[in-house]
Design a protein around this motif. Structure first.
Motif, PDB file in Angstrom:
ATOM      1  N   ARG A 215      43.519  17.062  27.765  1.00 12.43           N
ATOM      2  CA  ARG A 215      43.904  15.741  28.276  1.00 12.43           C
ATOM      3  C   ARG A 215      44.638  15.859  29.605  1.00 12.43           C
ATOM      4  NH1 ARG A 215      48.745  13.483  27.524  1.00 12.43           N
ATOM      5  NH2 ARG A 215      49.246  14.828  25.753  1.00 12.43           N
ATOM      6  N   LEU A 216      45.480  16.866  29.721  1.00 11.57           N
ATOM      7  CA  LEU A 216      46.284  17.071  30.937  1.00 11.57           C
ATOM      8  C   LEU A 216      45.569  17.923  31.983  1.00 11.57           C
ATOM      9  CD1 LEU A 216      49.587  17.783  29.023  1.00 11.57           C
ATOM     10  CD2 LEU A 216      49.080  15.708  30.343  1.00 11.57           C
ATOM     11  N   ALA A 217      44.493  18.573  31.599  1.00 11.81           N
ATOM     12  CA  ALA A 217      43.693  19.449  32.469  1.00 11.81           C
ATOM     13  C   ALA A 217      44.493  20.639  33.000  1.00 11.81           C
ATOM     14  CB  ALA A 217      43.071  18.660  33.627  1.00 11.81           C
ATOM     15  N   VAL A 218      45.362  21.195  32.136  1.00  6.59           N
ATOM     16  CA  VAL A 218      46.124  22.410  32.463  1.00  6.59           C
ATOM     17  C   VAL A 218      46.332  23.219  31.187  1.00  6.59           C
ATOM     18  CG1 VAL A 218      47.427  21.436  34.403  1.00  6.59           C
ATOM     19  CG2 VAL A 218      48.404  21.347  32.111  1.00  6.59           C
ATOM     20  N   ARG A 219      46.605  24.502  31.363  1.00  4.74           N
ATOM     21  CA  ARG A 219      47.046  25.330  30.237  1.00  4.74           C
ATOM     22  C   ARG A 219      48.564  25.326  30.272  1.00  4.74           C
ATOM     23  NH1 ARG A 219      45.496  28.539  26.005  1.00  4.74           N
ATOM     24  NH2 ARG A 219      46.825  30.354  25.661  1.00  4.74           N
ATOM     25  N   LEU A 220      49.175  24.965  29.164  1.00  2.79           N
ATOM     26  CA  LEU A 220      50.634  24.902  29.101  1.00  2.79           C
ATOM     27  C   LEU A 220      51.227  26.305  29.182  1.00  2.79           C
ATOM     28  CD1 LEU A 220      50.908  22.229  26.270  1.00  2.79           C
ATOM     29  CD2 LEU A 220      51.309  21.883  28.722  1.00  2.79           C
ATOM     30  N   PRO A 221      52.435  26.419  29.716  1.00  2.00           N
ATOM     31  CA  PRO A 221      53.066  27.741  29.813  1.00  2.00           C
ATOM     32  C   PRO A 221      53.343  28.345  28.430  1.00  2.00           C
ATOM     33  CG  PRO A 221      54.551  26.004  30.604  1.00  2.00           C
ATOM     34  CD  PRO A 221      53.257  25.348  30.274  1.00  2.00           C
ATOM     35  N   PRO A 222      53.338  29.673  28.347  1.00  2.00           N
ATOM     36  CA  PRO A 222      53.421  30.366  27.047  1.00  2.00           C
ATOM     37  C   PRO A 222      54.600  29.983  26.159  1.00  2.00           C
ATOM     38  CG  PRO A 222      52.924  31.932  28.796  1.00  2.00           C
ATOM     39  CD  PRO A 222      53.197  30.614  29.460  1.00  2.00           C
TER      40      PRO A 222
ATOM     41  N   SER B  48      54.204  28.168  22.565  1.00  2.00           N
ATOM     42  CA  SER B  48      54.766  28.808  21.380  1.00  2.00           C
ATOM     43  C   SER B  48      55.724  27.862  20.651  1.00  2.00           C
ATOM     44  CB  SER B  48      55.485  30.093  21.789  1.00  2.00           C
ATOM     45  OG  SER B  48      56.060  30.715  20.679  1.00  2.00           O
ATOM     46  N   PHE B  49      56.527  27.155  21.416  1.00  2.00           N
ATOM     47  CA  PHE B  49      57.449  26.191  20.813  1.00  2.00           C
ATOM     48  C   PHE B  49      56.678  25.126  20.030  1.00  2.00           C
ATOM     49  CE2 PHE B  49      59.651  22.202  20.697  1.00  2.00           C
ATOM     50  CZ  PHE B  49      60.862  22.569  20.142  1.00  2.00           C
ATOM     51  N   LEU B  50      55.636  24.547  20.645  1.00  2.00           N
ATOM     52  CA  LEU B  50      54.851  23.502  19.978  1.00  2.00           C
ATOM     53  C   LEU B  50      54.210  24.028  18.692  1.00  2.00           C
ATOM     54  CD1 LEU B  50      53.180  21.846  23.086  1.00  2.00           C
ATOM     55  CD2 LEU B  50      55.036  20.894  21.686  1.00  2.00           C
ATOM     56  N   ALA B  51      53.838  25.299  18.680  1.00  2.00           N
ATOM     57  CA  ALA B  51      53.253  25.903  17.485  1.00  2.00           C
ATOM     58  C   ALA B  51      54.302  26.094  16.384  1.00  2.00           C
ATOM     59  CB  ALA B  51      52.601  27.241  17.825  1.00  2.00           C
ATOM     60  N   THR B  52      55.573  25.996  16.761  1.00  2.00           N
ATOM     61  CA  THR B  52      56.671  26.113  15.804  1.00  2.00           C
ATOM     62  C   THR B  52      57.191  24.743  15.384  1.00  2.00           C
ATOM     63  OG1 THR B  52      57.302  28.213  16.801  1.00  2.00           O
ATOM     64  CG2 THR B  52      58.964  27.115  15.451  1.00  2.00           C
ATOM     65  N   SER B  53      57.312  23.837  16.361  1.00  2.00           N
ATOM     66  CA  SER B  53      57.796  22.475  16.110  1.00  2.00           C
ATOM     67  C   SER B  53      57.161  21.563  17.147  1.00  2.00           C
ATOM     68  CB  SER B  53      59.318  22.417  16.222  1.00  2.00           C
ATOM     69  OG  SER B  53      59.786  21.108  15.991  1.00  2.00           O
TER      70      SER B  53
ATOM     71  N   TRP C 161      63.409  16.408  31.143  1.00  2.00           N
ATOM     72  CA  TRP C 161      63.024  17.794  31.368  1.00  2.00           C
ATOM     73  C   TRP C 161      61.608  17.779  31.917  1.00  2.00           C
ATOM     74  CZ3 TRP C 161      64.612  20.817  26.326  1.00  2.00           C
ATOM     75  CH2 TRP C 161      66.012  20.915  26.268  1.00  2.00           C
ATOM     76  N   LEU C 162      61.427  18.492  33.014  1.00  2.00           N
ATOM     77  CA  LEU C 162      60.128  18.565  33.681  1.00  2.00           C
ATOM     78  C   LEU C 162      59.663  20.010  33.737  1.00  2.00           C
ATOM     79  CD1 LEU C 162      61.050  16.294  36.749  1.00  2.00           C
ATOM     80  CD2 LEU C 162      59.967  15.581  34.597  1.00  2.00           C
ATOM     81  N   LEU C 163      58.360  20.226  33.609  1.00  2.00           N
ATOM     82  CA  LEU C 163      57.758  21.542  33.827  1.00  2.00           C
ATOM     83  C   LEU C 163      56.919  21.454  35.087  1.00  2.00           C
ATOM     84  CD1 LEU C 163      56.592  22.684  30.264  1.00  2.00           C
ATOM     85  CD2 LEU C 163      58.593  23.438  31.561  1.00  2.00           C
TER      86      LEU C 163
ATOM     87  N   ASP D 132      53.937  35.925  34.335  1.00  2.00           N
ATOM     88  CA  ASP D 132      53.796  35.791  32.886  1.00  2.00           C
ATOM     89  C   ASP D 132      53.220  34.431  32.492  1.00  2.00           C
ATOM     90  OD1 ASP D 132      55.956  34.218  33.626  1.00  2.00           O
ATOM     91  OD2 ASP D 132      57.373  35.152  32.230  1.00  2.00           O
ATOM     92  N   GLY D 133      52.865  33.607  33.486  1.00  2.00           N
ATOM     93  CA  GLY D 133      52.293  32.292  33.215  1.00  2.00           C
ATOM     94  C   GLY D 133      53.323  31.199  32.989  1.00  2.00           C
ATOM     95  N   GLU D 134      54.606  31.553  33.053  1.00  2.00           N
ATOM     96  CA  GLU D 134      55.661  30.553  32.847  1.00  2.00           C
ATOM     97  C   GLU D 134      55.801  29.645  34.070  1.00  2.00           C
ATOM     98  OE1 GLU D 134      57.174  29.763  30.143  1.00  2.00           O
ATOM     99  OE2 GLU D 134      56.494  31.468  28.970  1.00  2.00           O
ATOM    100  N   TRP D 135      56.162  28.407  33.811  1.00  2.00           N
ATOM    101  CA  TRP D 135      56.427  27.431  34.860  1.00  2.00           C
ATOM    102  C   TRP D 135      57.929  27.214  34.956  1.00  2.00           C
ATOM    103  CZ3 TRP D 135      52.850  22.651  33.610  1.00  2.00           C
ATOM    104  CH2 TRP D 135      51.521  23.072  33.542  1.00  2.00           C
ATOM    105  N   VAL D 136      58.386  26.897  36.146  1.00  2.00           N
ATOM    106  CA  VAL D 136      59.791  26.532  36.337  1.00  2.00           C
ATOM    107  C   VAL D 136      60.044  25.230  35.583  1.00  2.00           C
ATOM    108  CG1 VAL D 136      61.487  25.760  38.048  1.00  2.00           C
ATOM    109  CG2 VAL D 136      59.999  27.708  38.544  1.00  2.00           C
ATOM    110  N   ALA D 137      61.189  25.148  34.926  1.00  2.00           N
ATOM    111  CA  ALA D 137      61.616  23.926  34.239  1.00  2.00           C
ATOM    112  C   ALA D 137      62.769  23.310  35.025  1.00  2.00           C
ATOM    113  CB  ALA D 137      62.064  24.257  32.811  1.00  2.00           C
TER     114      ALA D 137
END
Length: 167
Positions: free
Chosen positions: A33-40, A44-49, A114-116, A124-129
């Motif tokens: 829907r967002l046309a991006v891969r979310l940062p790791p 991982s957080f969404l897969a937990t909660s 909070w913005l990503l 490592d694929g992380e985005w600045v928050a």
């Protein structure tokens, strides 16, 4: 139902303040829907909660995967883009903030946001928050989702300890 910042009976019983985990297909649907891969760390957080209530003092909700959106596409984000896009009569240049609002995902909101930022992913694929505090017109930078989440937790623990010593 618990008041904001309080735990429900169910959360206390299960010793878990979060929500049910997001299924992989739910996270993938959000990415499509967002046309991006979310940062790791956020994936991982969404897969937990899949979301989290009151993760910070002025944040009401860390959004579930279905509610993560481009800040520019939300009423609040569009309003801030309009506000910061207006000509100013001082020496302040809001172009960097305006650019951030246009390109970032909003993952948590309340009085603050909070913005990503996908502009410059790390190796490592992380985005600045970013924590955006509209009341003060301020932005605080964090290296990743994990860093902003843990900093919020530490801040809330410190506030609780301060409250305990004041009593």
């Amino acid at each position: 139902m618990a008041a904001p910042g309080e735990l429900s009976d169910e959360q206390i019983q299960h010793r878990w303040a979060g929500h049910e985990p997001a299924a992989e297909q739910t996270v993938v649907a959000a990415e499509q829907r967002l046309a991006v891969r979310l940062p790791p760390t956020f994936r991982s957080f969404l897969a937990t909660s899949d979301g989290w209530p009151n993760p910070a003092e002025w944040i009401d909700e860390l959004h579930a995967s279905a509610d993560v959106a481009w800040f520019r596409d939300t009423p609040g984000g569009a309003g801030f883009i309009d506000l910061y896009g207006e000509p100013r009569h001082d020496d302040e240049d809001d172009s960097d903030m305006l650019s951030l609002f246009r390109r970032s995902l909003v993952i948590a909101s309340g009085e603050d946001f909070w913005l990503l930022d996908p502009a410059d992913p790390g190796p490592d694929g992380e985005w600045v928050a970013w924590e955006f505090t509209p009341k003060y017109g301020g932005l605080e930078r964090f290296a990743s989702f994990a860093e902003i989440f843990h900093a919020s937790r530490a801040s809330m623990e410190q506030e609780a300890a301060d409250d305990d010593t004041d009593q």
